[in-house]
Design an enzyme around this catalytic site. Structure first.
Site, PDB file in Angstrom:
ATOM      1  N   HIS A  66       0.884  -1.225  -0.133  1.00  0.00           N
ATOM      2  CA  HIS A  66      -0.070  -0.009  -0.097  1.00  0.00           C
ATOM      3  C   HIS A  66       0.926   1.390   0.066  1.00  0.00           C
ATOM      4  O   HIS A  66       0.456   2.225   0.578  1.00  0.00           O
ATOM      5  CB  HIS A  66      -0.696   0.085   1.367  1.00  0.00           C
ATOM      6  CG  HIS A  66      -1.977  -1.004   1.197  1.00  0.00           C
ATOM      7  ND1 HIS A  66      -3.243  -0.966   0.448  1.00  0.00           N
ATOM      8  CD2 HIS A  66      -1.841  -2.288   1.744  1.00  0.00           C
ATOM      9  CE1 HIS A  66      -3.897  -2.301   0.579  1.00  0.00           C
ATOM     10  NE2 HIS A  66      -3.116  -2.857   1.460  1.00  0.00           N
ATOM     11  N   ASN A 139     -10.213  -2.743   1.838  1.00  0.00           N
ATOM     12  CA  ASN A 139      -9.971  -2.798   0.572  1.00  0.00           C
ATOM     13  C   ASN A 139     -11.247  -2.510  -0.430  1.00  0.00           C
ATOM     14  O   ASN A 139     -12.366  -2.457   0.170  1.00  0.00           O
ATOM     15  CB  ASN A 139      -9.509  -4.325  -0.156  1.00  0.00           C
ATOM     16  CG  ASN A 139      -8.227  -4.507   0.541  1.00  0.00           C
ATOM     17  OD1 ASN A 139      -7.153  -3.635   0.715  1.00  0.00           O
ATOM     18  ND2 ASN A 139      -7.724  -5.852   0.951  1.00  0.00           N
TER      19      ASN A 139
END
Length: 495
Positions: A66, A139
């Protein structure tokens, strides 16, 4: 080469049992140790902690996963009464508003990678509540590739650069996925039409994991969060994404920032699925399995709020890159479930931020509570700002320092059985392929064609036939037509 170097080289290259970093043989590298069958993960599982701790320290200074992200501030507004399920103060009445910060991200790419790539997107929300910050770190997919955190470092290693070639290798990716049938559902999602969102504004978000809600009476419920985009779903084809990534690597970040600058504030309608706690044990599949969704026919979506983003950060580094999120940041009335991926993340995220940003990262403006004040006895270390002055740094004390409340944030979960490296409990309809097949059969013919083309183009790059065949077989198990068409497409590309 010295004698010591030769011995080390031989030790590294010799085939033998997998060991810990101290050389002890590993008995089970597939299942983390739990308190009985289906219970929470134990701190005494030092292999799990060693793997996660080492994994968090493998790259500096950007996030290991990320790394590539964008964020914005906004407001969450409650639109429905949910007090029968949770006592969380920020959800206590219709119309109540809470400040939020949301960070979007890709997962596998580094900080300099492009936005328009085939990759899951992080959807991390920080609620600045009056009872402390609540982080919902999810997510843009309701599922994931694996179901146990002990496999997470291995999985990400296959997605990152190979230590020898320095590039992502199709062999590594498909070798792992082929040997991990549980990944079939998420891989089908990822290579379908929603695998490359057109922007961060045009995709849904999910808490993904199962969480516990507890009401004032002490009753517990299992919940899943859904954030449905009010802008509508928009995606890119592989060809469109390739062109956009080359022309504008910052496409998603730019789109989010400029939309907010124009006053076109993106929003999401927030829903939950709610399962009474006593239904979990007898549900037809494991409700804490991150590779599966709860069918809406069993547990329908219930609207609870609206999330709007309306303010850009002033400094990307200070407020986006130094923002920290941890699934362990709960507030009264909300807690974890026995989901083994979530249990691992409760440790891993905080540990990653302590290493990457510093032990006092929560003192930074974007991370500290905005609607209350943190009162801890933790002192000193990198970035410490001296906020405690001369106050005592221990508890209990008789000098008026903060003390415990004697009221847990969430309800305890009953556990039974012996400790050990248990796989998750087996339910009547647990299967790694059923939901992947269901997803495939829901697609239109055009969607299936694009899915097959996306998968075949990647699998065709694999150098070994056995790896390719094993990968194809997982999709064959999900649906016979799925596997047959994929096999033919791969063979046509491999010649």
């Amino acid at each position: 080469m010295s004698v010591q170097d030769e011995a080390l080289s031989a030790a590294i290259s010799t085939t033998g049992p997998l060991t810990t970093e101290s050389g002890a043989p590993v008995a089970d590298n597939q299942n983390s140790e739990t308190a009985g069958l289906g219970g929470p993960v134990l701190v005494q599982d030092q292999l799990l902690l060693e793997k996660l701790a080492h994994f968090n320290r493998e790259r500096i200074p950007e996030r290991v996963v990320h790394a590539r992200g964008a964020g914005a501030y906004g407001t969450f507004t409650v639109t429905a009464d949910v007090t029968r399920w949770t006592r969380a103060a920020f959800l206590s009445q219709v119309g109540k508003e809470t400040e939020v910060f949301l960070r979007f991200s890709t997962v596998a790419g580094n900080l300099g990678s492009a936005d328009a790539v085939r990759d899951p997107r992080g959807f991390a929300v920080k609620f600045y509540t009056e009872e402390g910050n609540y982080d919902l770190v999810g997510n843009n997919t309701p599922i994931f590739f694996i179901k146990d955190a002990i496999k997470f470092p291995d999985f990400i290693h296959t997605q990152k650069r190979d230590p020898y070639t320095g590039s992502q290798e199709a062999d590594n990716v498909w070798d792992f996925w082929g040997l991990s049938p549980e990944s079939t559902h998420q891989v089908t999602w990822l290579f379908g039409d929603r695998g490359i969102p057109a922007s961060y504004r045009h995709m849904d978000g999910f808490g993904s994991h199962t969480f516990q809600w507890t009401n004032e009476a002490g009753e517990s419920f299992w919940v899943k969060y859904h954030f449905k985009t009010d802008q509508g779903i928009r995606n890119l084809t592989a060809a469109e994404a390739e062109e956009l990534a080359g022309k504008d690597p910052d496409s998603h970040q730019r789109d989010l920032r400029e939309a907010i600058e124009r006053g076109e504030f993106p929003s999401w309608t927030v829903y939950v699925q709610v399962m009474p706690a006593d239904e979990a044990a007898s549900y037809r599949f494991n409700p804490f399995d991150l590779t599966k969704v709860w069918p809406h026919g069993d547990y329908p979506l219930t609207e609870i709020g609206k999330l709007e983003l309306n303010r850009n950060p002033e400094n990307v580094f200070a407020e986006v890159e130094q923002a920290i999120f941890s699934p362990a940041h709960f507030v009264p009335g909300i807690g974890p479930s026995p989901d083994k991926m979530l249990q691992g993340r409760l440790f891993a995220y905080g540990d990653a931020h302590r290493y990457r940003v510093g032990i006092n990262a929560d003192h930074l403006p974007v991370n500290r509570p905005h609607a209350t004040v943190a009162r801890t006895h933790s002192r000193d270390g990198f970035l410490y700002d001296g906020r405690h002055k001369g106050a005592k740094n221990y508890e209990p004390n008789s000098f008026g320092g903060p003390a415990q409340t004697d009221r847990p944030l969430w309800q305890p979960v009953a556990v039974t059985g012996a400790t050990g490296n248990h796989a998750a409990p087996t339910h009547a309809e647990d299967n790694d392929f059923v939901q992947a097949g269901n997803l495939y059969r829901l697609m239109t013919e055009e969607e299936k064609e694009r899915l097959i083309a996306n998968l075949a183009g990647f699998i065709a790059k694999v150098s070994r036939d056995d790896i390719a065949e094993r990968a194809i077989n997982n999709f064959r198990q999900a649906d016979a037509d799925y596997g047959k068409r994929l096999e033919a497409a791969v063979q046509a590309l491999r010649g």
